[in-house]
Design an enzyme around this catalytic site. Structure first.
Site, PDB file in Angstrom:
ATOM      1  N   CYS A 265       2.175   1.927  10.117  1.00 44.43           N
ATOM      2  CA  CYS A 265       2.994   2.693  11.069  1.00 44.43           C
ATOM      3  C   CYS A 265       2.390   4.015  11.542  1.00 44.43           C
ATOM      4  O   CYS A 265       2.302   4.255  12.749  1.00 44.43           O
ATOM      5  CB  CYS A 265       4.359   2.995  10.459  1.00 44.43           C
TER       6      CYS A 265
HETATM    7  C1  UDX Z   1       6.099   4.910   6.620  1.00 39.59           C
HETATM    8  C2  UDX Z   1       7.367   5.771   6.681  1.00 39.59           C
HETATM    9  O1  UDX Z   1       7.503   6.500   5.443  1.00 39.59           O
HETATM   10  C3  UDX Z   1       8.593   4.914   6.933  1.00 39.59           C
HETATM   11  O2  UDX Z   1       9.751   5.728   7.046  1.00 39.59           O
HETATM   12  C4  UDX Z   1       8.361   4.123   8.225  1.00 39.59           C
HETATM   13  O3  UDX Z   1       9.460   3.252   8.432  1.00 39.59           O
HETATM   14  C5  UDX Z   1       7.077   3.303   8.139  1.00 39.59           C
HETATM   15  O4  UDX Z   1       5.973   4.164   7.815  1.00 39.59           O
HETATM   16  P1  UDX Z   1       4.976   3.333   4.796  1.00 39.59           P
HETATM   17  O5  UDX Z   1       3.832   3.258   5.751  1.00 39.59           O
HETATM   18  O6  UDX Z   1       5.475   2.091   4.181  1.00 39.59           O
HETATM   19  O7  UDX Z   1       6.231   4.035   5.499  1.00 39.59           O
HETATM   20  O8  UDX Z   1       4.527   4.237   3.564  1.00 39.59           O
HETATM   21  P2  UDX Z   1       4.652   5.766   3.119  1.00 39.59           P
HETATM   22  O9  UDX Z   1       5.199   5.795   1.761  1.00 39.59           O
HETATM   23  O10 UDX Z   1       5.294   6.619   4.127  1.00 39.59           O
HETATM   24  O11 UDX Z   1       3.105   6.159   2.989  1.00 39.59           O
HETATM   25  C6  UDX Z   1       2.241   6.154   4.105  1.00 39.59           C
HETATM   26  C7  UDX Z   1       0.867   6.640   3.711  1.00 39.59           C
HETATM   27  O12 UDX Z   1       0.879   8.033   3.421  1.00 39.59           O
HETATM   28  C8  UDX Z   1       0.300   5.975   2.437  1.00 39.59           C
HETATM   29  O13 UDX Z   1      -1.068   5.712   2.641  1.00 39.59           O
HETATM   30  C9  UDX Z   1       0.504   7.007   1.358  1.00 39.59           C
HETATM   31  O14 UDX Z   1      -0.394   6.913   0.302  1.00 39.59           O
HETATM   32  C10 UDX Z   1       0.287   8.293   2.156  1.00 39.59           C
HETATM   33  N1  UDX Z   1       0.939   9.478   1.564  1.00 39.59           N
HETATM   34  C11 UDX Z   1       2.292   9.535   1.473  1.00 39.59           C
HETATM   35  C12 UDX Z   1       0.159  10.538   1.127  1.00 39.59           C
HETATM   36  O15 UDX Z   1      -1.086  10.502   1.216  1.00 39.59           O
HETATM   37  N2  UDX Z   1       0.783  11.636   0.619  1.00 39.59           N
HETATM   38  C13 UDX Z   1       2.135  11.742   0.531  1.00 39.59           C
HETATM   39  O16 UDX Z   1       2.618  12.798   0.059  1.00 39.59           O
HETATM   40  C14 UDX Z   1       2.913  10.648   0.974  1.00 39.59           C
END
Ligand code: UDX
Length: 423
Positions: A265
């Site tokens: 996303c």
């Molecule tokens: C995201 C949104 O959170 C969600 O609301 C939307 O519907 C779809 O996109 P998702 O892609 O499933 O969800 O995962 P998310 O938990 O948000 O993590 C996204 C990326 O960010 C991952 O690679 C994760 O490792 C990274 N991340 C997340 C970080 O590097 N640091 C953080 O503090 C949080």
């Protein structure tokens, strides 16, 4: 209530099985016959926590997998469109699947007598529903919006690995609709949810989804940038983030520095929003920087390897963690992909392990060496890169190895030549 869900991906299947479990009758339609075949056998086409358990409980009772739309549409009062909206090569949103499903729904709606409510769950750029989706459905159904059918935009905020929990416990429900829209069905559908329900215009709902994803990815790029400065200063960004997070205006969430965000996303939605802004003659400098910081972040590990070793060409590099985050087998936009690509450019020997994502990564990089056991990978590598925060990586034996931990996974660093990415 009878519901048809169009699209059996993460959002579609979570939505379909979620409503089935709430005792609605759900028809899950996809034109990918392989997916439907699998579902009919009680198997999921991907891993998502909790879904596999719900499928056999509901299969052929409240949940019906189907590759024909007409029957299910006729029986349903609500139709959820949950198809993917990927990126085109130029970063713009690819609406092909949306158009295709609206056309199919429109053609099948033609022979339906009852009033239908169509809900757009797919992420679409603001104004898409009003300017493109409704006209397509009207054209192919020869029916009129708000006379024969209604369209609402109810974006989904599921996180992979947590999607089912998010379904049953949403923090808000955003309902985008035309002013005079009837709320009876929607109010009934959401009557068991206790979170705030906000009713806004179609385009506002679309923009809330983009802005939420842009803000979350902004937090990550922000803390990664602060983390890169912390590293140069000899400080630990996790301590800094902890100190920041107590301010309620900032909050403690999404401030985990690491190798950059991946997933299906954030990158695609940022690119689509940037392209839309540019088409309106606005240069979104901040949004562009979020992506730029993120593109550079995985490569920080390569700089650390080069700094540590005078000669790198005979090194065996072990990559621990291939999925874009823990708890999923999804490798889309995973930082591990960008790291492995660069290691290949440098002609290094690459070892890789992941508890779930090996099959998906093997499709992308068939020629690197994969291990079935993480300790074996460690024992056979000179440098270990921890790229995904799988909890099982915490207690492995890293003694005597040079370890670059990009997610602050390891606690016990005794005897380990340990390097944090941003600390
Ligand atoms: C995201 C949104 O959170 C969600 O609301 C939307 O519907 C779809 O996109 P998702 O892609 O499933 O969800 O995962 P998310 O938990 O948000 O993590 C996204 C990326 O960010 C991952 O690679 C994760 O490792 C990274 N991340 C997340 C970080 O590097 N640091 C953080 O503090 C949080």
């Amino acid at each position: 209530m009878n519901i048809t869900v169009v699209g059996a991906g993460y959002v579609g299947l979570t939505t379909a099985l979620g409503y089935a479990n709430l005792k609605h009758k759900v028809f899950c339609y996809d034109n990918d016959l392989e997916k439907i075949k699998l579902l009919k056998k009680g198997k999921l086409p991907f891993f998502e926590k909790g879904l596999q358990e719900l499928l056999p409980l509901n299969l052929n009772k409240n949940f019906v997998a189907t590759d024909t739309l007409i029957d299910s549409l006729d029986k349903s009062s609500m139709i959820f469109i949950c198809v993917g909206t990927p990126s085109l090569n130029n970063g713009k949103i690819d609406l092909e699947y949306i158009f295709q499903s609206c056309k199919e729904i429109g053609m099948n709606l033609k022979s339906c007598k009852d009033y239908k409510t169509i809900v757009i769950k797919s992420t679409v750029i603001p104004k898409t529903t009003e300017e493109l989706i409704i006209p397509i459905i009207e054209k192919y159904s020869s029916k009129k919006i708000q006379i024969d059918f209604d369209v609402k935009v109810i974006p989904e905020f599921f996180q992979e690995g947590n999607a089912l929990h998010n379904f049953f416990n949403p923090d808000r429900i955003i309902i985008g609709q035309i002013n005079s829209s009837n709320n009876l069905l929607i109010d009934e559908l959401y009557s068991s949810f206790t979170c705030p329900v906000l009713k806004v215009s179609l385009a506002t709902a679309e923009m809330i989804k983009y802005s939420s994803n842009a803000f979350l990815s902004c937090k990550i790029s922000f803390i990664n940038e602060i983390g890169n400065i912390c590293k140069l200063l000899g400080l630990d960004v996790y301590e800094v983030a902890n100190g920041m997070g107590y301010d309620p205006r900032i909050g403690p969430y999404f401030l985990n520095a690491g190798p950059g965000f991946g997933g299906s996303c954030f990158t695609k939605d940022l690119q689509a929003l940037i392209k839309k802004a540019e088409s309106l003659d606005y240069t979104p400098l901040l949004l562009q920087s979020i992506l730029e910081v993120n593109n550079n972040q995985p490569l920080k590990v390569i700089n650390l390897i080069k700094k540590k070793f005078n000669k790198i060409d005979s090194l065996k590099i072990g990559v621990l963690g291939l999925s874009f985050k823990e708890g999923t087998d999804d490798v889309r936009e995973s930082p591990a992909i960008y790291i492995i690509k660069e290691l290949i450019n440098l002609n290094l020997i690459i070892h890789a392990y992941d508890p779930m994502a090996l099959p998906n990564m093997k499709k992308k990089f068939p020629n690197i060496k994969y291990f079935e056991n993480p300790q074996e990978l460690i024992n056979n590598s000179d440098v270990i890169l921890i790229v995904t925060a799988w909890p099982q990586f915490k207690n492995l034996n890293y003694i005597g190895k040079y370890v670059i931990d990009t997610r602050k996974v390891i606690d016990n660093k005794k005897g380990v030549d340990y390097e944090g990415l941003c600390w």
